[in-house]
Design a protein around this motif. Structure first.
Motif, short mmCIF file in Angstrom:
data_model
loop_
_atom_site.label_atom_id
_atom_site.label_comp_id
_atom_site.label_asym_id
_atom_site.label_seq_id
_atom_site.Cartn_x
_atom_site.Cartn_y
_atom_site.Cartn_z
N ARG A 179 0.86 -1.19 0.00
CA ARG A 179 0.00 0.00 0.00
C ARG A 179 0.89 1.24 0.00
N LEU A 180 0.57 2.20 -0.86
CA LEU A 180 1.34 3.45 -0.91
C LEU A 180 0.60 4.53 -0.15
N HIS A 181 1.30 5.16 0.80
CA HIS A 181 0.79 6.30 1.55
C HIS A 181 1.63 7.52 1.11
N TYR A 182 1.00 8.49 0.50
CA TYR A 182 1.71 9.68 0.03
C TYR A 182 1.26 10.87 0.86
N LEU A 183 2.17 11.37 1.70
CA LEU A 183 1.86 12.48 2.61
C LEU A 183 2.58 13.74 2.16
N LYS A 184 1.84 14.84 2.13
CA LYS A 184 2.40 16.14 1.76
C LYS A 184 2.32 17.07 2.96
N LEU A 196 -0.67 18.16 5.14
CA LEU A 196 -0.32 18.37 6.54
C LEU A 196 0.40 19.71 6.70
N GLU A 197 0.53 20.14 7.93
CA GLU A 197 1.21 21.40 8.20
C GLU A 197 2.30 21.15 9.23
N GLY A 198 3.53 21.59 8.92
CA GLY A 198 4.63 21.45 9.86
C GLY A 198 5.81 20.71 9.26
N ARG A 199 6.92 20.81 9.95
CA ARG A 199 8.14 20.14 9.50
C ARG A 199 8.01 18.63 9.67
N GLU A 210 2.19 9.02 11.95
CA GLU A 210 1.50 7.77 12.28
C GLU A 210 -0.01 7.95 12.21
N GLN A 211 -0.49 9.07 12.69
CA GLN A 211 -1.93 9.34 12.66
C GLN A 211 -2.43 9.42 11.23
N ALA A 212 -1.65 10.06 10.36
CA ALA A 212 -2.07 10.25 8.97
C ALA A 212 -2.09 8.94 8.18
N LEU A 215 -0.40 3.84 10.73
CA LEU A 215 0.67 2.89 11.00
C LEU A 215 1.35 3.24 12.32
N VAL A 216 1.99 2.25 12.91
CA VAL A 216 2.77 2.45 14.12
C VAL A 216 4.25 2.28 13.78
N ILE A 217 5.04 3.28 14.14
CA ILE A 217 6.48 3.22 13.89
C ILE A 217 7.15 2.45 15.03
N ASP A 218 7.90 1.42 14.68
CA ASP A 218 8.69 0.71 15.69
C ASP A 218 9.92 0.11 15.03
N ALA A 219 10.93 -0.13 15.84
CA ALA A 219 12.22 -0.58 15.33
C ALA A 219 12.15 -1.94 14.67
N ALA A 220 11.18 -2.76 15.06
CA ALA A 220 11.10 -4.12 14.52
C ALA A 220 10.60 -4.13 13.08
N GLN A 221 9.66 -3.24 12.75
CA GLN A 221 9.02 -3.31 11.44
C GLN A 221 9.27 -2.10 10.54
#
Length: 262
Positions: A179-184, A196-199, A210-212, A215-221
Protein backbone atom coordinates in the motif's frame (compact mmCIF):
# COMPACT_ATOMS: atom_id res chain seq x y z
CA UNK A 1 34.30 20.60 -9.43
CA UNK A 2 35.82 22.12 -12.58
CA UNK A 3 38.01 20.23 -15.06
CA UNK A 4 38.97 20.53 -18.69
CA UNK A 5 36.72 19.00 -21.32
CA UNK A 6 39.51 16.63 -22.43
CA UNK A 7 40.05 15.30 -18.92
CA UNK A 8 36.33 14.96 -18.18
CA UNK A 9 35.58 13.16 -21.43
CA UNK A 10 37.64 10.20 -20.20
CA UNK A 11 35.09 9.41 -17.47
CA UNK A 12 31.89 10.86 -18.91
CA UNK A 13 29.68 10.55 -21.97
CA UNK A 14 28.39 13.57 -23.87
CA UNK A 15 24.60 13.18 -23.92
CA UNK A 16 21.76 15.45 -25.03
CA UNK A 17 19.03 17.29 -23.15
CA UNK A 18 15.67 15.90 -24.24
CA UNK A 19 13.12 17.94 -22.31
CA UNK A 20 12.55 20.31 -19.39
CA UNK A 21 9.42 20.57 -17.25
CA UNK A 22 9.17 23.59 -14.95
CA UNK A 23 7.18 23.14 -11.75
CA UNK A 24 7.95 26.65 -10.49
CA UNK A 25 10.45 29.32 -11.46
CA UNK A 26 13.03 27.49 -9.29
CA UNK A 27 12.08 23.81 -9.63
CA UNK A 28 12.46 21.77 -12.77
CA UNK A 29 12.56 18.22 -14.06
CA UNK A 30 14.82 17.48 -16.99
CA UNK A 31 15.58 14.41 -19.06
CA UNK A 32 18.68 13.40 -20.99
CA UNK A 33 19.67 10.60 -23.31
CA UNK A 34 21.17 7.60 -21.51
CA UNK A 35 24.78 6.54 -22.17
CA UNK A 36 25.16 3.14 -23.77
CA UNK A 37 25.67 0.50 -21.08
CA UNK A 38 24.89 2.92 -18.23
CA UNK A 39 23.71 1.11 -15.10
CA UNK A 40 22.34 2.32 -11.78
CA UNK A 41 20.30 1.04 -8.87
CA UNK A 42 17.08 2.90 -8.04
CA UNK A 43 17.94 5.47 -5.37
CA UNK A 44 21.41 6.26 -6.68
CA UNK A 45 22.58 9.55 -8.16
CA UNK A 46 24.48 10.59 -11.25
CA UNK A 47 27.15 13.21 -11.68
CA UNK A 48 26.38 15.58 -14.54
CA UNK A 49 28.64 18.08 -16.23
CA UNK A 50 28.04 21.25 -18.23
CA UNK A 51 30.64 23.08 -20.26
CA UNK A 52 30.98 26.60 -18.92
CA UNK A 53 33.67 28.99 -20.15
CA UNK A 54 35.69 26.17 -21.68
CA UNK A 55 35.65 23.92 -18.59
CA UNK A 56 33.31 21.27 -17.23
CA UNK A 57 31.43 22.12 -14.04
CA UNK A 58 29.82 19.03 -12.47
CA UNK A 59 27.16 18.40 -9.85
CA UNK A 60 25.36 15.36 -8.41
CA UNK A 61 21.67 14.72 -9.13
CA UNK A 62 19.49 11.83 -8.03
CA UNK A 63 17.99 9.82 -10.87
CA UNK A 64 14.20 9.82 -10.82
CA UNK A 65 13.65 7.46 -13.75
CA UNK A 66 13.28 3.68 -13.56
CA UNK A 67 16.32 1.43 -13.89
CA UNK A 68 15.02 0.09 -17.22
CA UNK A 69 14.16 3.38 -18.95
CA UNK A 70 15.93 4.44 -22.12
CA UNK A 71 16.20 8.01 -20.82
CA UNK A 72 17.48 9.50 -17.58
CA UNK A 73 15.37 11.95 -15.56
CA UNK A 74 16.39 14.29 -12.73
CA UNK A 75 14.66 16.72 -10.35
CA UNK A 76 16.54 19.95 -9.59
CA UNK A 77 16.32 23.30 -7.88
CA UNK A 78 17.81 26.38 -9.50
CA UNK A 79 20.18 27.91 -6.97
CA UNK A 80 20.34 31.72 -7.12
CA UNK A 81 23.65 32.67 -8.77
CA UNK A 82 24.64 28.98 -8.85
CA UNK A 83 27.16 28.44 -11.62
CA UNK A 84 25.82 25.05 -12.68
CA UNK A 85 22.08 25.57 -12.27
CA UNK A 86 22.12 29.04 -13.83
CA UNK A 87 23.45 27.43 -17.00
CA UNK A 88 21.14 24.44 -16.62
CA UNK A 89 18.14 26.77 -16.42
CA UNK A 90 19.04 28.20 -19.84
CA UNK A 91 19.54 24.92 -21.69
CA UNK A 92 17.34 23.93 -24.60
CA UNK A 93 16.52 20.45 -25.92
CA UNK A 94 19.45 19.20 -27.96
CA UNK A 95 22.09 20.93 -25.83
CA UNK A 96 24.96 18.88 -24.44
CA UNK A 97 24.89 17.40 -20.92
CA UNK A 98 27.77 15.22 -19.80
CA UNK A 99 26.87 12.11 -17.77
CA UNK A 100 29.61 10.35 -15.83
CA UNK A 101 29.81 6.66 -16.66
CA UNK A 102 29.48 5.49 -13.04
CA UNK A 103 26.49 5.89 -10.72
CA UNK A 104 26.90 6.67 -7.03
CA UNK A 105 25.22 6.34 -3.66
CA UNK A 106 24.06 3.76 -1.14
CA UNK A 107 20.50 4.91 -0.41
CA UNK A 108 18.82 1.96 -2.11
CA UNK A 109 15.90 -0.14 -0.88
CA UNK A 110 17.64 -3.44 -1.59
CA UNK A 111 19.96 -2.80 1.36
CA UNK A 112 17.13 -3.48 3.81
CA UNK A 113 16.95 -7.18 4.57
CA UNK A 114 13.90 -7.06 6.84
CA UNK A 115 11.03 -4.83 7.99
CA UNK A 116 7.46 -4.46 6.73
CA UNK A 117 7.21 -0.68 6.34
CA UNK A 118 9.47 1.53 4.20
CA UNK A 119 9.22 5.20 5.13
CA UNK A 120 10.74 7.63 2.59
CA UNK A 121 11.16 11.11 4.06
CA UNK A 122 12.12 14.02 1.81
CA UNK A 123 12.39 17.77 1.81
CA UNK A 124 12.41 19.62 -1.50
CA UNK A 125 14.21 17.87 -4.34
CA UNK A 126 15.29 15.12 -1.95
CA UNK A 127 12.12 13.45 -3.26
CA UNK A 128 13.95 12.37 -6.41
CA UNK A 129 15.36 8.96 -5.36
CA UNK A 130 11.96 7.71 -4.21
CA UNK A 131 10.43 8.25 -7.64
CA UNK A 132 12.95 5.80 -9.04
CA UNK A 133 12.60 3.33 -6.17
CA UNK A 134 8.81 3.18 -6.50
CA UNK A 135 9.08 2.27 -10.17
CA UNK A 136 10.71 -1.04 -9.22
CA UNK A 137 8.25 -3.89 -8.75
CA UNK A 138 10.39 -5.66 -6.17
CA UNK A 139 9.93 -2.91 -3.57
CA UNK A 140 6.14 -3.30 -3.84
CA UNK A 141 6.53 -7.02 -3.09
CA UNK A 142 9.11 -6.63 -0.34
CA UNK A 143 7.12 -4.31 1.97
CA UNK A 144 3.52 -4.16 3.16
CA UNK A 145 3.46 -0.36 3.36
CA UNK A 146 5.38 2.25 1.39
CA UNK A 147 5.19 5.75 2.87
CA UNK A 148 6.41 8.86 1.04
CA UNK A 149 6.51 12.07 3.08
CA UNK A 150 7.32 15.23 1.10
CA UNK A 151 7.98 18.37 3.11
CA UNK A 152 8.12 21.75 1.33
CA UNK A 153 7.61 25.41 2.17
CA UNK A 154 4.64 26.15 -0.11
CA UNK A 155 2.00 24.11 -1.94
CA UNK A 156 3.39 25.13 -5.33
CA UNK A 157 6.52 23.09 -4.53
CA UNK A 158 4.59 19.81 -4.13
CA UNK A 159 5.79 18.33 -7.41
CA UNK A 160 5.02 14.85 -8.76
CA UNK A 161 1.68 14.31 -6.95
CA UNK A 162 0.15 12.93 -10.17
CA UNK A 163 3.11 10.59 -10.63
CA UNK A 164 2.62 9.04 -7.20
CA UNK A 165 -1.08 8.54 -7.88
CA UNK A 166 -0.22 6.85 -11.17
CA UNK A 167 2.35 4.58 -9.51
CA UNK A 168 -0.20 3.48 -6.91
CA UNK A 169 -2.81 2.81 -9.59
CA UNK A 170 -0.35 0.83 -11.70
CA UNK A 171 0.73 -1.27 -8.73
CA UNK A 172 -2.87 -2.06 -7.89
CA UNK A 173 -3.62 -3.01 -11.50
CA UNK A 174 -0.62 -5.35 -11.48
CA UNK A 175 -1.71 -6.96 -8.24
CA UNK A 176 1.34 -5.79 -6.31
CA UNK A 177 0.60 -6.14 -2.57
CA UNK A 178 2.11 -3.03 -0.93
CA UNK A 179 0.00 0.00 0.00
CA UNK A 180 1.34 3.45 -0.91
CA UNK A 181 0.79 6.30 1.55
CA UNK A 182 1.71 9.68 0.03
CA UNK A 183 1.86 12.48 2.61
CA UNK A 184 2.40 16.14 1.76
CA UNK A 185 3.37 18.80 4.26
CA UNK A 186 3.96 22.56 4.06
CA UNK A 187 5.68 24.86 6.53
CA UNK A 188 5.01 28.41 5.33
CA UNK A 189 1.28 28.38 4.67
CA UNK A 190 -1.79 26.55 6.01
CA UNK A 191 -1.99 22.88 5.21
CA UNK A 192 -5.63 22.36 4.35
CA UNK A 193 -7.38 19.35 2.84
CA UNK A 194 -4.98 16.56 1.98
CA UNK A 195 -1.93 18.52 3.10
CA UNK A 196 -0.32 18.37 6.54
CA UNK A 197 1.21 21.40 8.20
CA UNK A 198 4.63 21.45 9.86
CA UNK A 199 8.14 20.14 9.50
CA UNK A 200 8.73 16.45 8.93
CA UNK A 201 10.68 16.24 12.17
CA UNK A 202 7.81 17.80 14.14
CA UNK A 203 5.31 15.40 12.59
CA UNK A 204 7.63 12.51 13.35
CA UNK A 205 7.99 13.52 17.00
CA UNK A 206 4.34 14.30 17.72
CA UNK A 207 2.88 11.26 15.98
CA UNK A 208 1.38 13.21 13.08
CA UNK A 209 2.81 10.83 10.48
CA UNK A 210 1.50 7.77 12.28
CA UNK A 211 -1.93 9.34 12.66
CA UNK A 212 -2.07 10.25 8.97
CA UNK A 213 -1.18 6.72 7.83
CA UNK A 214 -2.70 4.60 10.58
CA UNK A 215 0.67 2.89 11.00
CA UNK A 216 2.77 2.45 14.12
CA UNK A 217 6.48 3.22 13.89
CA UNK A 218 8.69 0.71 15.69
CA UNK A 219 12.22 -0.58 15.33
CA UNK A 220 11.10 -4.12 14.52
CA UNK A 221 9.02 -3.31 11.44
CA UNK A 222 9.79 0.27 10.32
CA UNK A 223 12.64 1.06 7.94
CA UNK A 224 13.50 4.62 6.98
CA UNK A 225 15.15 6.62 4.25
CA UNK A 226 15.64 10.36 4.75
CA UNK A 227 16.89 12.62 1.98
CA UNK A 228 17.00 16.40 1.81
CA UNK A 229 17.99 19.42 3.85
CA UNK A 230 21.01 18.53 6.04
CA UNK A 231 19.34 20.06 9.12
CA UNK A 232 16.31 17.80 8.63
CA UNK A 233 18.50 14.77 8.08
CA UNK A 234 20.54 15.48 11.22
CA UNK A 235 17.44 15.87 13.39
CA UNK A 236 15.83 12.76 11.91
CA UNK A 237 18.91 10.76 12.87
CA UNK A 238 18.59 12.02 16.44
CA UNK A 239 14.92 11.04 16.57
CA UNK A 240 15.66 7.56 15.28
CA UNK A 241 18.41 7.02 17.81
CA UNK A 242 16.09 8.18 20.60
CA UNK A 243 13.72 5.43 19.47
CA UNK A 244 16.38 2.75 19.61
CA UNK A 245 17.15 2.65 15.89
CA UNK A 246 20.61 2.52 14.31
CA UNK A 247 22.01 3.41 10.88
CA UNK A 248 21.95 0.72 8.23
CA UNK A 249 25.30 -1.08 8.11
CA UNK A 250 26.96 -2.77 5.17
CA UNK A 251 27.45 -5.86 7.32
CA UNK A 252 23.71 -6.05 8.08
CA UNK A 253 21.35 -4.66 10.68
CA UNK A 254 20.06 -1.13 11.22
CA UNK A 255 16.82 0.64 10.49
CA UNK A 256 17.64 3.81 8.57
CA UNK A 257 19.78 5.32 5.83
CA UNK A 258 20.14 9.03 5.10
CA UNK A 259 21.51 11.34 2.45
CA UNK A 260 22.00 15.11 2.52
CA UNK A 261 20.49 16.70 -0.57
CA UNK A 262 19.50 20.25 -1.39
Amino acid sequence: MQVSVDVYSEKASCERLLSVHRWTDKLLTFRTTRPAGYRFTAGQFARLGLEIDGEIVSRAYSITSAESEDELEYYAIVVPDGKFTTRLDRLQPGDAVWVEKLSYGFMTADRFTDGRQLWMLATGTGLGPYLSILQQEDVWRKFDDLVVVHGVRNRAELAYADRFAALAARAQAQGLPARLHYLKSVTREPGGEGVLEGRITTLLRDGGLEQATGLVIDAAQSRFMACGNPEMVTEVREIFRERGMTPLRRTGGGQFVTEDYW
